[in-house]
Design an enzyme around this catalytic site. Structure first.
Site, PDB file in Angstrom:
ATOM      1  CG  HIS A  61      -1.905  -1.081   1.264  1.00  0.00           C
ATOM      2  ND1 HIS A  61      -3.053  -1.072   0.522  1.00  0.00           N
ATOM      3  CD2 HIS A  61      -1.901  -2.264   1.953  1.00  0.00           C
ATOM      4  CE1 HIS A  61      -3.741  -2.186   0.752  1.00  0.00           C
ATOM      5  NE2 HIS A  61      -3.058  -2.927   1.613  1.00  0.00           N
ATOM      6  CG  HIS A 215      -3.890 -10.163   4.417  1.00  0.00           C
ATOM      7  ND1 HIS A 215      -5.147 -10.580   4.827  1.00  0.00           N
ATOM      8  CD2 HIS A 215      -4.006  -8.839   4.148  1.00  0.00           C
ATOM      9  CE1 HIS A 215      -5.979  -9.561   4.787  1.00  0.00           C
ATOM     10  NE2 HIS A 215      -5.307  -8.492   4.374  1.00  0.00           N
ATOM     11  N   GLY A 219      -7.567 -11.384   8.665  1.00  0.00           N
ATOM     12  CA  GLY A 219      -8.740 -10.820   8.011  1.00  0.00           C
ATOM     13  C   GLY A 219      -9.675 -11.868   7.448  1.00  0.00           C
ATOM     14  NE  ARG A 226     -19.469 -29.671  16.527  1.00  0.00           N
ATOM     15  CZ  ARG A 226     -18.970 -29.548  17.750  1.00  0.00           C
ATOM     16  NH1 ARG A 226     -18.471 -28.377  18.133  1.00  0.00           N
ATOM     17  NH2 ARG A 226     -18.976 -30.567  18.580  1.00  0.00           N
ATOM     18  CG  ASP A 273      -1.184  -5.732   4.090  1.00  0.00           C
ATOM     19  OD1 ASP A 273      -1.571  -4.852   3.315  1.00  0.00           O
ATOM     20  OD2 ASP A 273      -1.878  -6.141   5.043  1.00  0.00           O
ATOM     21  CB  ALA A 307      -3.310  -0.815  10.617  1.00  0.00           C
TER      22      ALA A 307
END
Length: 384
Positions: A61, A215, A219, A226, A273, A307
């Protein structure tokens, strides 16, 4: 006069060779030789080092106090130059969830500057969002979330000049199957993440053409006995790639090891990232529209959630070797060829191949970066 690079090891697509010599012809890779031709040559001597393909960061980014979402052409140029010190010679500037208008403007800006950057090469754009779900929003702004919309995507793609190479979405959103089928038919890679989706949701999206997980472990809905969830999907579905952040904060080395063992090193793409604080001192920064505090090797939102990262890709390849998760050859592959293949960029970057741009790095045997070459010319070298 012919030019050759000498080194102890060369990380070629077919395997590791060396000691030997690699010819550079007009900024392109030539042939590999075990012995120098018996003629006068120009020798670039890295005889006690290793030569590897330039690294390819397909999820980044920002860097050096600039963010792709700043919508600033000059900032992207700064990122491009600075990434050479990270061993990165190709990258995908990566967006964040935002308004449709700003995303269109950012796409146009990156498209306009793609051929103007003089450092790491822009091989396309990665749209991370905005088709996500709130449960695992991370540092994405949920006020802009929505269902996939092909008309909107085509507006972004047109604005970019056709260079959006990958888009991430949550597979449980409405209309995902049709959207994935359409954009993948247009040679755009679909990745899955920021999602509370089930194994079934992910499998349906993969059947439609999605092929990457954003990633891994972060997230996304975790593994449960299950409901295997998104993590269960990336560990069990075939012929998919997983992005992986190996900074020691996002993913425990043991979890990273499980992924590499299950998926294979050839299906794990090391990414950073990285956000704007990469390469900068600790302090207060912004990621998208949110304040972020950088300290102790992490970038965190005010509530404490991670972040993005401040990881450099050259650090990731060293980490996985130091942690005993990969050989140097595997580490290099996961940060060059695998990211390139996963984003359908392996026709232009990710490997040392005759006729390709001579973008390569020089590594020390301890996996630290010594130098970065672009088009056969040294553009970065570690200060002695």
């Amino acid at each position: 006069m012919r030019t050759f690079v000498s080194a102890t090891k060369f990380f070629l697509k077919s395997g590791v060779k060396g000691p030997g010599y690699l010819e550079i012809v007009d900024g392109k890779f030539g042939e590999y030789f075990s012995n120098l031709p018996e003629e006068e040559v120009t020798l670039i001597d890295h005889s006690d080092k290793w030569i590897a393909p330039g690294l390819v960061d397909t999820h980044i980014h920002g860097y050096m106090n600039h963010d792709v979402m700043d919508n600033d052409a000059e900032g992207i140029k700064v990122m491009s130059e600075a990434l050479l010190a990270c061993g990165v010679t190709s990258f995908l500037p990566t967006t964040l969830t935002s308004s449709k208008k700003l995303l269109k403007e950012v796409a146009a800006t990156v498209g306009s500057v793609q051929k103007e950057v003089t450092g790491a090469k822009i091989q396309g754009i990665y749209f991370e969002g905005p088709f996500f779900t709130e449960e695992y929003k991370g540092a994405q702004n949920p006020s802009y979330f929505g269902d996939p919309d092909i008309e909107t995507f085509h507006e972004w793609q047109e604005a970019s000049g056709g260079i959006i190479k990958k888009i991430a979405l949550a597979p449980e959103r409405e209309g995902v199957k049709k959207f994935v089928e359409q954009v993948t038919s247009e040679s755009v890679v679909v990745s899955l993440g920021h999602s509370n989706g089930t194994l079934e949701d992910a499998a349906e999206a993969v059947e439609a053409g999605a092929s990457v997980f954003v990633h891994a472990f972060n997230g996304m809905r975790g593994l449960n006995h299950r409901e295997p969830g998104m993590v269960g999907a990336l560990l069990s579905l075939r012929d998919v790639f997983s992005e992986l952040i190996c900074d020691g904060h996002h993913v425990h080395p043991s979890a990273a090891s499980i992924l590499m063992e299950k998926a294979g090193h050839d299906h794990v793409a090391l990414i950073t990232d990285c956000m704007m604080a990469g390469g900068m001192p600790d302090g207060d920064y912004i990621l998208g529209e949110f304040p972020v505090v950088v300290k102790e090797g992490t970038a965190r939102m005010q509530e404490g959630n991670l972040a993005g990262s401040i990881l450099k890709l050259k650090e990731a390849i060293k980490n996985v070797v130091d942690w005993g998760l990969a050989t140097p050859e595997q580490a290099v592959m996961m940060a060059s060829l695998v990211p390139a293949i996963s984003c359908k960029l392996d026709d232009v970057c990710g490997m040392i191949k005759k006729g390709r741009d001579a973008d390569f790095i020089v590594l020390n045997p301890d996996m630290t970066l010594e130098a970065t070459y672009l088009d056969g010319k040294q553009r970065y070298a570690i200060s002695k």
